[in-house]
Write an enzyme that holds these catalytic residues in place. Structure first.
Site, PDB file in Angstrom:
ATOM      1  N   HIS A 259       1.173  -1.111  -0.133  1.00 35.21           N
ATOM      2  CA  HIS A 259       0.404   0.028  -0.416  1.00 35.21           C
ATOM      3  C   HIS A 259       1.231   1.243  -0.190  1.00 35.21           C
ATOM      4  O   HIS A 259       1.758   1.402   0.718  1.00 35.21           O
ATOM      5  CB  HIS A 259      -0.710   0.022   0.985  1.00 35.21           C
ATOM      6  CG  HIS A 259      -1.793   1.112   0.521  1.00 35.21           C
ATOM      7  ND1 HIS A 259      -1.975   2.180   1.356  1.00 35.21           N
ATOM      8  CD2 HIS A 259      -3.895   0.830   0.453  1.00 35.21           C
ATOM      9  CE1 HIS A 259      -3.757   3.027   1.009  1.00 35.21           C
ATOM     10  NE2 HIS A 259      -4.100   1.640   0.267  1.00 35.21           N
ATOM     11  N   ASP A 310      -8.270  -5.173  -0.676  1.00 36.75           N
ATOM     12  CA  ASP A 310      -8.390  -5.864  -1.066  1.00 36.75           C
ATOM     13  C   ASP A 310      -8.038  -7.252  -1.455  1.00 36.75           C
ATOM     14  O   ASP A 310      -8.406  -8.734  -2.138  1.00 36.75           O
ATOM     15  CB  ASP A 310      -7.786  -5.884  -3.082  1.00 36.75           C
ATOM     16  CG  ASP A 310      -8.667  -4.448  -3.072  1.00 36.75           C
ATOM     17  OD1 ASP A 310      -9.240  -4.269  -3.168  1.00 36.75           O
ATOM     18  OD2 ASP A 310      -7.147  -3.956  -3.580  1.00 36.75           O
TER      19      ASP A 310
HETATM   20  N1  CMC Z   1       3.701  -7.507  -4.931  1.00 32.91           N
HETATM   21  C1  CMC Z   1       5.684  -7.666  -5.021  1.00 32.91           C
HETATM   22  N2  CMC Z   1       5.864  -6.560  -4.437  1.00 32.91           N
HETATM   23  C2  CMC Z   1       5.750  -5.673  -4.702  1.00 32.91           C
HETATM   24  C3  CMC Z   1       4.456  -5.187  -4.609  1.00 32.91           C
HETATM   25  C4  CMC Z   1       3.362  -6.206  -4.316  1.00 32.91           C
HETATM   26  N3  CMC Z   1       1.669  -6.358  -4.178  1.00 32.91           N
HETATM   27  N4  CMC Z   1       4.504  -3.348  -4.045  1.00 32.91           N
HETATM   28  C5  CMC Z   1       5.577  -2.957  -4.405  1.00 32.91           C
HETATM   29  N5  CMC Z   1       6.152  -4.116  -4.769  1.00 32.91           N
HETATM   30  C6  CMC Z   1       7.193  -3.755  -4.599  1.00 32.91           C
HETATM   31  C7  CMC Z   1       7.693  -2.999  -6.828  1.00 32.91           C
HETATM   32  O1  CMC Z   1       7.494  -4.460  -7.316  1.00 32.91           O
HETATM   33  C8  CMC Z   1       9.233  -2.431  -6.158  1.00 32.91           C
HETATM   34  O2  CMC Z   1      10.451  -3.032  -6.226  1.00 32.91           O
HETATM   35  P1  CMC Z   1      11.295  -2.395  -7.038  1.00 32.91           P
HETATM   36  O3  CMC Z   1      12.228  -1.475  -6.164  1.00 32.91           O
HETATM   37  O4  CMC Z   1      12.811  -3.306  -6.728  1.00 32.91           O
HETATM   38  O5  CMC Z   1      10.739  -2.112  -7.978  1.00 32.91           O
HETATM   39  C9  CMC Z   1       8.880  -1.695  -4.979  1.00 32.91           C
HETATM   40  O6  CMC Z   1       8.178  -2.848  -4.138  1.00 32.91           O
HETATM   41  C10 CMC Z   1       8.175  -0.577  -4.892  1.00 32.91           C
HETATM   42  O7  CMC Z   1       7.084  -0.329  -5.318  1.00 32.91           O
HETATM   43  P2  CMC Z   1       5.776   0.904  -5.807  1.00 32.91           P
HETATM   44  O8  CMC Z   1       4.874   0.341  -6.896  1.00 32.91           O
HETATM   45  O9  CMC Z   1       6.751   2.084  -5.677  1.00 32.91           O
HETATM   46  O10 CMC Z   1       4.885   0.781  -4.509  1.00 32.91           O
HETATM   47  P3  CMC Z   1       3.655   1.681  -3.824  1.00 32.91           P
HETATM   48  O11 CMC Z   1       4.054   2.328  -2.107  1.00 32.91           O
HETATM   49  O12 CMC Z   1       3.377   3.219  -4.570  1.00 32.91           O
HETATM   50  O13 CMC Z   1       3.414   0.592  -4.267  1.00 32.91           O
HETATM   51  C11 CMC Z   1       0.217   0.011  -4.682  1.00 32.91           C
HETATM   52  C12 CMC Z   1       1.836   1.299  -4.030  1.00 32.91           C
HETATM   53  C13 CMC Z   1      -0.605  -0.003  -4.243  1.00 32.91           C
HETATM   54  C14 CMC Z   1       0.493  -0.223  -5.979  1.00 32.91           C
HETATM   55  C15 CMC Z   1       1.633  -1.453  -4.203  1.00 32.91           C
HETATM   56  O14 CMC Z   1       2.271  -1.968  -3.839  1.00 32.91           O
HETATM   57  C16 CMC Z   1       0.887  -2.537  -5.719  1.00 32.91           C
HETATM   58  O15 CMC Z   1       1.522  -2.228  -6.997  1.00 32.91           O
HETATM   59  N6  CMC Z   1       0.193  -3.759  -4.919  1.00 32.91           N
HETATM   60  C17 CMC Z   1      -0.328  -4.118  -5.608  1.00 32.91           C
HETATM   61  C18 CMC Z   1      -2.098  -4.071  -5.750  1.00 32.91           C
HETATM   62  C19 CMC Z   1      -3.064  -3.729  -5.210  1.00 32.91           C
HETATM   63  O16 CMC Z   1      -3.005  -4.894  -4.210  1.00 32.91           O
HETATM   64  N7  CMC Z   1      -3.629  -2.049  -4.938  1.00 32.91           N
HETATM   65  C20 CMC Z   1      -4.237  -2.356  -4.143  1.00 32.91           C
HETATM   66  C21 CMC Z   1      -4.586  -1.452  -3.190  1.00 32.91           C
HETATM   67  S1  CMC Z   1      -5.054  -0.809  -1.658  1.00 32.91           S
HETATM   68  C22 CMC Z   1      -6.595  -1.001  -2.094  1.00 32.91           C
HETATM   69  C23 CMC Z   1      -6.975  -0.822  -3.308  1.00 32.91           C
HETATM   70  O17 CMC Z   1      -7.257   1.544  -3.784  1.00 32.91           O
HETATM   71  O18 CMC Z   1      -7.522  -1.487  -4.227  1.00 32.91           O
END
Ligand code: CMC
Length: 374
Positions: A259, A310
């Site tokens: 998140h 989710d």
């Molecule tokens: N699984 C594996 N790796 C992950 C994940 C995950 N779910 N989420 C982030 N990472 C890794 C990402 O690959 C990156 O790695 P690296 O630095 O090696 O490239 C690092 O963590 C940072 O990622 P980011 O996208 O910059 O981090 P963020 O804090 O901006 O991401 C997020 C937030 C929600 C987009 C992300 O955690 C994600 O893609 N999660 C999976 C999708 C998800 O479950 N979304 C629902 C969000 S909450 C409820 C809603 O809105 O529906």
């Protein structure tokens, strides 16, 4: 003037003020902790809180539910459109199109006053489940079940989808998920709605844009990916552990984890987990819950990453035997309250949202006439 700062993805940026929701010290809506709302209020009461600012008294709730029940119908041309959409149209895309179309039939479409926006928000809240259920039936060549006037929001939706009365346990679990999905500060879809509203556009336009933002798997679309992940992970603890470790080694994202704001866990996921587990027990699908536990342990150990809402929501809806493409529309059926509350708050004290970009393109250069370009 100090030099402008840049935060990729606007991480950590304070982009506005709100009195609707806070994520500080655990999620709260208008000062009430979500856990307290789950314990002591229904989804309809929480929806009223978000749209009207205070929890309703019993007469206020009864009047609100009467208004919602009366608005549970669609203009006939919209039902014709739902029946005519290509069979490949997803329920969320059909909902986005429908919210846009509903604007043309709304008597307050051109009135952007606070009171008219609250009226429109209540109507959209009532109409969205009808759109989802009617599209479900019409896209199969079936006949939609007429909305029930005597049921609250969640129970009426389950009735319209199935044509039979839902059990109290199902209604409670769905209501809890809707309370937890209802509002979440400046998430991507809500921010999109506020940006649209800030141009003095209208509520239907803002909600249409918000649904477009919700669709993506990094936001609301994640709940539809959860069951795919659990199915792909296999049916034993060993298979699941290997699957998730391999997926992480391939740098795949595990949907339902991580998140932008919550780095030590999402309070909503903890609350809904119990309901997902009970629903899985009732459905005889506890195996998926066990696979989910294994994935949670590996994600915590390897990535220090925790489930978001989710993760249990996808499992709960699966245990309730709801079809996967309905999961994100169900999120929208709740988040309409948060979107509308934010649009109304934005317009009550509006200033155009127009940030700046850090230019990374070529230096200034002269235009070559076309015949001289190489
Ligand atoms: N699984 C594996 N790796 C992950 C994940 C995950 N779910 N989420 C982030 N990472 C890794 C990402 O690959 C990156 O790695 P690296 O630095 O090696 O490239 C690092 O963590 C940072 O990622 P980011 O996208 O910059 O981090 P963020 O804090 O901006 O991401 C997020 C937030 C929600 C987009 C992300 O955690 C994600 O893609 N999660 C999976 C999708 C998800 O479950 N979304 C629902 C969000 S909450 C409820 C809603 O809105 O529906």
């Amino acid at each position: 003037m100090s030099s402008p700062t840049y935060s990729p993805g606007l991480e950590g940026v304070i982009a506005g003020e709100t009195a609707i929701c806070s994520v500080e010290g655990g999620l709260s809506y208008r000062g009430y902790a979500v856990g307290d709302l789950v314990e002591h209020s229904s989804f309809d009461e929480t929806a009223y809180l978000l749209l009207h600012g205070e929890l309703p008294t019993a007469p206020q709730l009864a009047a609100f539910q009467t208004r919602l029940a009366a608005a549970r119908r669609l203009p006939p041309p919209l039902n014709d459109l739902l029946a005519a959409l290509p069979s490949s149209t997803t329920p969320l895309d059909a909902l986005r199109t429908s919210v846009s179309a509903l604007a043309h039939f709304d008597e307050d479409a051109n009135d952007q006053s606070h009171v008219a926006n609250v009226r429109k928000a209540e109507r959209l809240l009532a109409q969205i489940p009808v759109v989802i259920a009617n599209h479900y039936w019409l896209s199969r060549g079936g006949t939609p079940h007429p909305a029930r006037q005597d049921l609250p929001h969640a129970a009426n939706f389950l009735f319209m989808l199935r044509g039979v009365d839902p059990t109290p346990a199902e209604v409670k679990a769905l209501e809890v998920s809707l309370i937890l999905y209802a509002e979440h500060e400046f998430n991507a879809s809500t921010f999109a709605a506020r940006v649209i509203a800030s141009t003095l556009s209208d509520l239907h336009a803002a909600v249409t844009g918000a649904i477009g933002a919700l669709k993506g798997p990094l936001h609301g679309g994640a709940n539809e990916k959860v069951v795919d992940i659990l199915t792909a992970a296999g049916s034993t603890a060993e298979a699941a552990e290997k699957w998730v470790r391999d997926a992480l080694a391939r740098k795949e994202r595990i949907m339902g984890f991580g998140h932008r704001v919550y780095k030590t866990g999402d309070v909503r996921a903890g609350i809904l987990k119990e309901y997902a587990r009970k629903a899985a027990e009732a459905a005889g699908s506890i195996g998926l819950e066990e696979v989910a536990e294994v994935i949670e342990k590996v994600m915590a150990a390897e990535k220090n990453m925790h489930p978001n809402l989710d993760w249990p929501a996808g499992r709960l809806y699966h245990a309730m035997k709801l079809e996967i493409p309905l999961y994100t529309p169900i999120f929208a059926m709740s988040r309409i309250t948060g979107w509308a509350a934010h649009v109304i708050e934005q317009l009550d004290n509006n200033r155009l949202i127009r940030p700046r970009a850090l230019y990374k393109g070529p230096d200034r250069r002269a235009v070559q006439p076309i015949g001289e370009r190489k």
